[in-house]
Design an enzyme around this catalytic site. Structure first.
Site, short mmCIF file in Angstrom:
data_model
loop_
_atom_site.label_atom_id
_atom_site.label_comp_id
_atom_site.label_asym_id
_atom_site.label_seq_id
_atom_site.Cartn_x
_atom_site.Cartn_y
_atom_site.Cartn_z
N PRO A 234 0.84 -1.21 0.00
CA PRO A 234 0.00 0.00 0.00
C PRO A 234 0.87 1.26 0.00
O PRO A 234 1.23 1.78 1.04
CB PRO A 234 -0.82 -0.14 1.29
CG PRO A 234 0.04 -0.97 2.20
CD PRO A 234 0.80 -1.90 1.31
N ASP A 409 5.70 2.57 2.34
CA ASP A 409 4.86 1.40 2.61
C ASP A 409 4.05 1.68 3.87
O ASP A 409 4.59 1.76 4.97
CB ASP A 409 5.75 0.16 2.81
CG ASP A 409 4.95 -1.13 3.00
OD1 ASP A 409 3.73 -1.05 3.29
OD2 ASP A 409 5.55 -2.22 2.91
N HIS A 410 2.74 1.85 3.70
CA HIS A 410 1.89 2.25 4.83
C HIS A 410 1.81 1.17 5.91
O HIS A 410 1.41 1.44 7.04
CB HIS A 410 0.48 2.62 4.34
CG HIS A 410 -0.16 3.72 5.11
ND1 HIS A 410 -0.04 3.85 6.48
CD2 HIS A 410 -0.93 4.77 4.71
CE1 HIS A 410 -0.71 4.91 6.89
NE2 HIS A 410 -1.25 5.49 5.83
N ARG A 411 2.16 -0.06 5.58
CA ARG A 411 2.17 -1.12 6.60
C ARG A 411 3.32 -0.91 7.59
O ARG A 411 3.25 -1.38 8.73
CB ARG A 411 2.34 -2.49 5.94
CG ARG A 411 1.23 -2.88 4.96
CD ARG A 411 1.58 -4.14 4.20
NE ARG A 411 2.83 -3.98 3.44
CZ ARG A 411 3.37 -4.95 2.72
NH1 ARG A 411 2.78 -6.15 2.64
NH2 ARG A 411 4.50 -4.74 2.06
#
Length: 437
Positions: A234, A409-411
């Site tokens: 994401p 990376d939004h994670r």
């Protein structure tokens, strides 16, 4: 009995390779450590060493063969008292260009059969740092039967090679390694190719003149990894303009002082240093995604994208926060040069938490880079361009401005944390003297 020499896995991502050149011929005597062949992986051309001594009884795969699967027999080695007459028909290799359907059908029964002492030894394993684990074929067979991870066993043979005695009394770990033969059955089905089929595209352009270009190992790997990255990571993007005037002036002064040593610093050297220090200033952003957890690294291991013919390398500058600008400059020049010649070892381009992709030298103002998994972020760097800006005193002036985009990376990194990281990078570049403190 004669021992099969198998196509090795020379990098963590290697599934097949090209046997570029044999460095021995049938009848040659070899010892452990002697060079046998040059093998092209998806990233580099590497030399393959013998792990046993003996005589090359038969070469099964000729030089120049492409698409040789890892663990495929490529030659047969004879031991003491053995001759070419001892080589059985079972040593014939599977065709490198076998149809996918046939290969898949053959994989299922092979996975179901238990390993026997007469079966080929599993491919040489790879340690966590990307280096090969050397073991004799018999040791590999025993380890596969017992479910042992060879990378966890210390070898007592020449140059640390693992031999039969090292594995015979070893105990399986809590999570034993599965035999190599079981891998095809356990693997997830291949995803359907994105976009229209090959036949559909060929039909569309059937009445147009074109040249068909086959995909080499590197282009296949780039395509697979970038497709995976965009489908599974994401991404979100943070953008900033960075004023370079102070950096350019400071760089000019340093280069005059370093001229006698033959050192010339580039803007990219400062960017590498600024990112490395920013990862120390915002340690929560120095992370990678590891499936069901995150790993937060202590050192700043920064990867830098290097364009080469037909693909891309991302060599990693490890412990970059600890190195001087001149040391980073020399190391980057060395890595980039060897990357273009495909002479990097796997441990030089595997790893890192953060990457830099600089297209400013091509006149690109700004762009969005794709994250290279498992990295947490990548900085896309544009060209430094003179622009009108409003100064601190409110007056209109001209400054050299560089646009950057941080793909995150939004994670791994949330919005506020990503903004804090980009702010630290910006402050380091706009106040370059502070990077020497």
């Amino acid at each position: 009995m004669p021992t099969e020499v198998l196509m090795p896995a020379l990098s963590p991502t290697m599934e097949e390779g090209t046997l570029a050149k044999w460095l021995v011929k049938e009848g040659d005597e070899v010892s452990s450590g002697d060079l046998l062949a040059e093998i092209e992986t998806d990233k580099a051309t590497m030399e393959f060493e013998a792990v046993d001594e003996g005589v090359i009884g038969k070469i099964l795969v000729p030089a120049g063969t492409e698409g040789v699967k890892v663990n495929t027999p490529i030659a047969v080695m004879l031991g003491d008292g053995e001759s070419a007459d001892d080589i059985g028909a079972s040593s014939a290799p599977a065709p490198a260009a076998a149809a996918p359907e046939a290969a898949a059908a053959a994989a299922v029964p092979a996975a179901a059969e238990p390993a026997t002492s007469g079966a080929p030894a599993p491919a040489a394993p790879v340690a966590s740092d990307g280096s090969r684990v050397f073991a004799s074929p018999l040791a590999r067979r025993i380890a596969a039967d017992k479910g042992l991870d060879l990378s966890q066993i210390k070898g007592s043979g020449p140059r640390g090679r693992i031999v039969k005695a090292d594995v015979i009394d070893a105990q399986p770990s809590a999570s034993p390694a599965q035999p190599a033969a079981a891998a095809p059955a356990a693997a997830a089905p291949a995803a359907a190719p994105a976009g229209p089929s090959t036949d559909a595209v060929l039909k569309t352009y059937a009445d147009r003149e074109f040249e068909e270009i086959s995909l080499d190992g590197m282009r296949k790997t780039v395509a697979a990894r970038l497709t995976e990255a965009k489908q599974t990571i994401p991404h979100f993007y943070l953008r900033r303009d960075i004023k370079l005037d102070a950096l350019l002036k400071f760089r000019s002064t340093l280069n005059k002082q370093l001229e006698s040593r033959g050192v010339k610093l580039s803007v990219n050297d400062f960017i590498i240093k600024a990112c490395a220090l920013a990862l120390q200033q915002v340690p929560e952003a120095n992370r990678v995604w590891a499936g069901d957890r995150m790993l937060q690294l202590k050192p700043s291991d920064v990867a830098v994208a290097v364009a080469i013919e037909g693909g891309l390398f991302t060599p990693v500058l490890k412990d970059a926060e600890m190195k001087s600008l001149s040391a980073l400059s020399a190391e980057m020049k060395d890595l980039a040069g060897r990357a273009r010649n495909k002479k990097l070892a796997p441990h030089e381009y595997v790893g890192g938490t953060f990457a830099i992709s600089n297209l400013g030298m091509f006149g690109i103002d700004n762009f969005d880079a794709v994250i290279n998994p498992p990295h947490g972020a990548i900085l896309a760097v544009g060209a430094g361009v003179k622009k009108p800006v409003v100064g601190d005193d409110g007056e209109l002036t001209v400054a050299t401005v560089m646009s950057v985009t941080l793909s995150v990376d939004h994670r791994v990194i949330d919005g506020a944390l990503g903004a804090e990281l980009l702010k630290a990078i910006t402050e380091n570049l706009e106040n370059p003297i502070g990077m020497l403190a």
